[in-house]
Design a protein around this motif. Structure first.
Motif, PDB file in Angstrom:
ATOM      1  N   LEU B 628       0.846  -1.199   0.000  1.00 19.49           N
ATOM      2  CA  LEU B 628       0.000   0.000   0.000  1.00 19.49           C
ATOM      3  C   LEU B 628       0.870   1.234   0.000  1.00 19.49           C
ATOM      4  O   LEU B 628       0.508   2.282  -0.500  1.00 19.49           O
ATOM      5  CB  LEU B 628      -0.843   0.025   1.274  1.00 19.49           C
ATOM      6  CG  LEU B 628      -2.298  -0.354   1.223  1.00 19.49           C
ATOM      7  CD1 LEU B 628      -2.908  -0.135   2.588  1.00 19.49           C
ATOM      8  CD2 LEU B 628      -3.033   0.440   0.188  1.00 19.49           C
ATOM      9  N   GLU B 629       2.049   1.096   0.598  1.00 22.00           N
ATOM     10  CA  GLU B 629       2.913   2.258   0.790  1.00 22.00           C
ATOM     11  C   GLU B 629       3.542   2.733  -0.502  1.00 22.00           C
ATOM     12  O   GLU B 629       4.014   3.847  -0.585  1.00 22.00           O
ATOM     13  CB  GLU B 629       4.019   1.924   1.795  1.00 22.00           C
ATOM     14  CG  GLU B 629       3.525   1.942   3.210  1.00 22.00           C
ATOM     15  CD  GLU B 629       4.310   0.989   4.079  1.00 22.00           C
ATOM     16  OE1 GLU B 629       5.434   1.338   4.421  1.00 22.00           O
ATOM     17  OE2 GLU B 629       3.795  -0.080   4.407  1.00 22.00           O
ATOM     18  N   GLN B 630       3.559   1.858  -1.503  1.00 20.18           N
ATOM     19  CA  GLN B 630       4.210   2.255  -2.740  1.00 20.18           C
ATOM     20  C   GLN B 630       3.587   3.520  -3.318  1.00 20.18           C
ATOM     21  O   GLN B 630       4.286   4.408  -3.778  1.00 20.18           O
ATOM     22  CB  GLN B 630       4.129   1.108  -3.748  1.00 20.18           C
ATOM     23  CG  GLN B 630       5.102   1.286  -4.880  1.00 20.18           C
ATOM     24  CD  GLN B 630       4.929   0.216  -5.930  1.00 20.18           C
ATOM     25  OE1 GLN B 630       4.212  -0.765  -5.743  1.00 20.18           O
ATOM     26  NE2 GLN B 630       5.578   0.410  -7.052  1.00 20.18           N
ATOM     27  N   ARG B 633       0.187   5.402   1.733  1.00 16.13           N
ATOM     28  CA  ARG B 633       0.922   5.486   2.978  1.00 16.13           C
ATOM     29  C   ARG B 633       0.552   4.296   3.851  1.00 16.13           C
ATOM     30  O   ARG B 633      -0.283   3.491   3.492  1.00 16.13           O
ATOM     31  CB  ARG B 633       0.569   6.782   3.695  1.00 16.13           C
ATOM     32  CG  ARG B 633      -0.946   6.921   3.884  1.00 16.13           C
ATOM     33  CD  ARG B 633      -1.309   8.258   4.407  1.00 16.13           C
ATOM     34  NE  ARG B 633      -0.796   8.419   5.744  1.00 16.13           N
ATOM     35  CZ  ARG B 633      -0.824   9.577   6.396  1.00 16.13           C
ATOM     36  NH1 ARG B 633      -1.323  10.640   5.818  1.00 16.13           N
ATOM     37  NH2 ARG B 633      -0.372   9.671   7.616  1.00 16.13           N
TER      38      ARG B 633
END
Lengths: 168, 674
Positions: B628-630, B633
């Protein structure tokens, strides 16, 4: 900030940039087309818990999990309705992909940097720090956005502040 | 050091490590009495490649040691030199020293020159008795090396003063090529000598370009150059103004990007050339490229299932045709998927191959006779897991050697063969890889473990089963070894092993029979990228709970629900489970607010357990983990996301952070009630 922008405008007089223009509420906006990945219809998204309401959620863009922001909700303009005509512009910013929901996409314009006027201080939904300039097209004013700055801003909270620091 | 330098170092160090592994492997397999010429050649080539690469980076310590090793192998392969078991020991030690040096270079730490000198001395001593003239020659070489390396500023001044042209840079690279191809040992000394200054020119060059944009005339950049002898400073700083005038910032950056890949490619092609004879043809691919392929295939699978759905709407003859075509497509995509997943896989022998050495060394030290047998080295496993497996496996092997297998006398007294057998086994069962460390030693001592556990005030269940007793040794700070050896016994071990394996999503199981031996079994998922999960629904959204965390699911009866201090808990088989409502955590509309209408999934994490309230269970499925962070956040309570069969996104829950939602005071009260 303002100084930097005007300088930039002066220096690159002859270069032309392409801008994608879109409609948000009653206003016409433009953003640098180099930031645009694709334009697609709105699809149902997966909601993210405890996110502000303008972050609609995430969706699957060819294997990437991409957040979708509704600029209409964020800046309180237009009607936040979702139907088959709702448009999402996928932006490519700092190696990240973010989708923004707008009312409509209108055109791609060629704009010489010398034709761009400084942005207005008020009367626009966006804070003036996210604006790049004003461009007159067919007796209409198009507000050019500094979309990178807007998307990576703390205000939108799309990225962790730590990752932002490491990237900038 | 500037960034680009470390980049080349990375490639060199990685390849040198492979060469060292190969050397060690071949040395262990080498029969001193009748050495195989091909194998000697391969060892020689490995030593030579490391030396050549070190020359380019002026890693003098590595050059010194590999040079002597190279001489030994060169003599050995020409038949002028008798190998002995003792000599092989010495060479293995030298390999270890090289590893250490390589590590020091990789970490930019101080080089242990005393170690370098003692190793070279002992290696030279091996060379010595055979012919008097040889050591002389060796010494000559070193004499030859040093003046050259220290005279490097001279050629540097020359070339930098003469031509600041960018073309010159290409020229210097051109110079590399003839050297690179000469794998002939005879012209070694001279090529090496040329190599050193040439490479230094380049790097002096790089430093310049890197520094000048930032601060053109500050002492900081001069200090950087101080790494090489002081004469280098004037030419480099005098060359800088030229740079500024001749090459504008644009060309400078262009040239920077232009020149960067070149030396990298050179170092690569160099060792590749030399290896070609020894290795099967393979290419080095960035793992990110493979991951993007994995992604694309995942998308293809989803698109294909969408096509299947659409195909159902079509009727008539077209439907039949479409279905045949779709079936064909399905088969092809599946093969494609398997093919791409297999690129990420490496055989287990990558890990296993280091153990003959460990066993050899340890059995000598412990005065035990141990034979190592490796089964299933071809079993393939995800590359990411391979790297994580090395430490836990080494620990288990050391444990088995030290505590498991008995001394020869004891073995004989117990009617066992004198030589103990340690088996490393890898096999694939279903979606799991099972790696076992088996020994035919004494087995675990139930009484001693229990006594030790009571002594350390560990939580021991009443009338524990064998399984429960074995689990005790994985508690922190546990060791039953009567005396602490340098091999094992400090009690920092099994708990770390267990933690490491669990962090890979695996499990460690222990089987043991007194007097017959023990077996430590590591059970791992086939790949890191895929997770076994249970899909659950809350409201209109689907979540995945990692299956490792799930104990069971229950449909709660109102009789099972108790109130402890205003909070509802589940009372199941005399244990209280705090309840975490997923709809509250995820801010959703549940189908019903009543706990008895929903399902409670009992979840266990490292420190705590709780019951997760969901609307319904959907099923068990494998989920490809996406970050998800790609693009966004971190989200609390969420470990990642996955894409479901219909193309929608489902979030993977993180049990650890969900556990934080439990009220601390409630936890304490539950403890108390128990």
């Amino acid at each position: 900030m303002r100084n930097e922008q005007t300088q930039e405008v002066d220096n690159q007089d002859t270069t032309t940039h392409e801008y994608l223009t879109f409609i948000l509420g009653d206003e016409h906006y433009g953003l640098d087309i180099m930031n645009v990945c694709e334009i697609r219809g709105y699809e149902p998204v997966t909601k993210i818990a405890n996110a502000p309401s303008f972050i609609k959620g995430v969706l699957n863009l060819r294997g990437d999990i991409v957040p979708i922001v509704d600029l209409r909700l964020k800046f309180d303009v237009g009607q936040a309705t979702y139907n088959e005509f709702t448009i999402v512009i996928m932006l490519h910013i700092n190696d990240r992909i973010v989708g923004i929901v707008v009312d409509a996409v209108s055109d791609v314009i060629n704009m010489q940097t010398s034709d761009i006027k400084p942005p207005p201080e008020f009367g626009v939904a966006f804070d003036s720090q996210y604006l790049f300039g004003l461009a007159p097209v067919n007796e209409q004013m198009i507000i050019l956005l500094n979309i990178e700055k807007l998307i990576s801003s703390q205000e939108l909270g799309l990225f962790d502040s730590t990752t932002l620091q490491s990237e900038s | 050091m500037s960034m680009d330098m470390t980049q080349f170092h990375g490639v060199f160090i990685e390849e040198s490590q492979e060469h060292l592994d190969e050397m060690e492997h071949l040395l262990l397999a080498l029969d001193p009495k009748s050495p195989d010429i091909e194998e000697l050649n391969s060892i020689f080539r490995a030593a030579h490649s490391i030396k050549g690469g070190s020359g380019m980076f002026s890693f003098d310590a590595l050059i010194t040691v590999t040079h002597v090793m190279e001489s030994i192998f060169d003599k050995a392969r020409q038949g002028n030199f008798k190998l002995s078991a003792q000599l092989i020991d010495e060479l293995l030690i030298a390999v270890d020293v090289l590893r250490k040096l390589l590590k020091s270079y990789a970490e930019n730490s101080e080089i242990d020159w005393a170690l370098v000198n003692s190793t070279t001395a002992s290696l030279e001593a091996i060379l010595d008795p055979n012919s008097q003239s040889k050591p002389q020659e060796v010494d000559d070489d070193f004499g030859f090396f040093e003046p050259l390396t220290s005279s490097e500023p001279q050629p540097l001044t020359h070339s930098l003063a003469k031509d600041q042209d960018i073309a010159e840079e290409d020229d210097t690279f051109g110079l590399f090529e003839p050297d690179v191809d000469t794998s002939d040992a005879n012209c070694e000394v001279s090529t090496e000598g040329e190599n050193v200054p040439v490479s230094d020119i380049d790097f002096g060059f790089f430093d310049d370009t890197d520094d000048s944009p930032a601060d053109s005339n500050t002492p900081g950049s001069a200090a950087l150059m101080n790494v090489s002898p002081s004469e280098t400073v004037p030419p480099s700083s005098s060359s800088r103004p030229n740079f500024e005038t001749e090459a504008h910032s644009e060309t400078r950056t262009k040239q920077k990007t232009d020149s960067k890949p070149k030396p990298k490619a050179q170092t690569k092609s160099e060792s590749k050339n030399k290896n070609e004879a020894a290795e099967s043809s393979s290419i080095r691919v960035d793992i990110a490229k493979i991951d993007s392929l994995v992604n694309l295939v995942g998308e293809l699978v989803i698109t294909q299932s969408m096509l299947n759905l659409i195909g159902d709407e079509i009727t008539g003859l077209a439907n039949e045709k479409l279905h045949t075509a779709l079936a064909e497509l399905e088969r092809n995509t599946r093969e494609l998927q398997e093919g791409i997943m297999s690129i990420r896989m490496l055989p287990m022998s990558f890990v296993f191959n280091r153990f003959p050495r460990v066993v050899r060394d340890l059995s000598k030290r412990l005065d035990k006779k141990i034979e190592l047998s490796i089964v299933g080295g071809q079993t393939e496993i995800d590359k990411g897991l391979i790297e994580l497996l090395v430490d836990p496996l080494t620990h288990l092997v050391r444990n088995s050697l030290d505590h498991g297998i008995e001394l020869p006398e004891i073995r004989l007294a117990n009617g066992k063969p004198e030589t103990g057998i340690l088996t490393l086994k890898a096999e694939q069962k279903g979606g799991n890889i099972i790696i076992s460390v088996l020994d035919d030693g004494a087995g675990l001592n139930r009484e001693r473990i229990l006594a030790k556990a009571y002594e350390n005030n560990l939580d021991v269940p009443e009338n524990p089963t064998d399984q429960q007793v074995w689990q005790l040794i994985m508690s922190p700070g546990f060791s039953t070894a009567e005396q602490i050896t340098d091999v094992s016994g400090r009690g920092v071990g099994m708990d770390v092993v267990k933690r490491n394996i669990e962090s890979m999503g695996g499990r460690l199981e222990i089987f043991s029979a007194k007097g017959a031996g023990s077996c430590f079994q590591i059970r791992l998922p086939l790949t890191l990228a895929i997770l076994d999960g249970m899909s659950i629904a809350v409201g209109d959204q689907i979540f995945i709970v990692p299956l490792v965390n799930v104990i069971e699911s229950v449909q709660p009866q109102s009789a099972q629900l108790k109130l402890i201090g205003n909070e509802q808990v589940l009372d199941l088989r005399d244990a209280y489970w705090p309840i975490v409502s997923l709809y509250q955590v995820m801010d959703l509309e549940p189908k019903s607010m009543q706990i008895t209408d929903g399902i409670l999934v009992l979840v266990e994490t490292n420190n705590t357990r709780f019951a997760l309230l969901v609307d319904e269970l959907i099923g068990q499925q494998q989920a490809v983990i996406k970050s998800l962070e790609q693009h966004y956040r971190r989200v609390q309570g969420v470990a990642g996301a996955t894409i479901m069969g219909d193309g929608s996104v489902a979030l993977i829950l993180d049990a650890e952070s969900l556990a934080l939602k439990i009220n601390e005071s409630l936890k304490q009260r539950i403890e108390y009630e128990k």
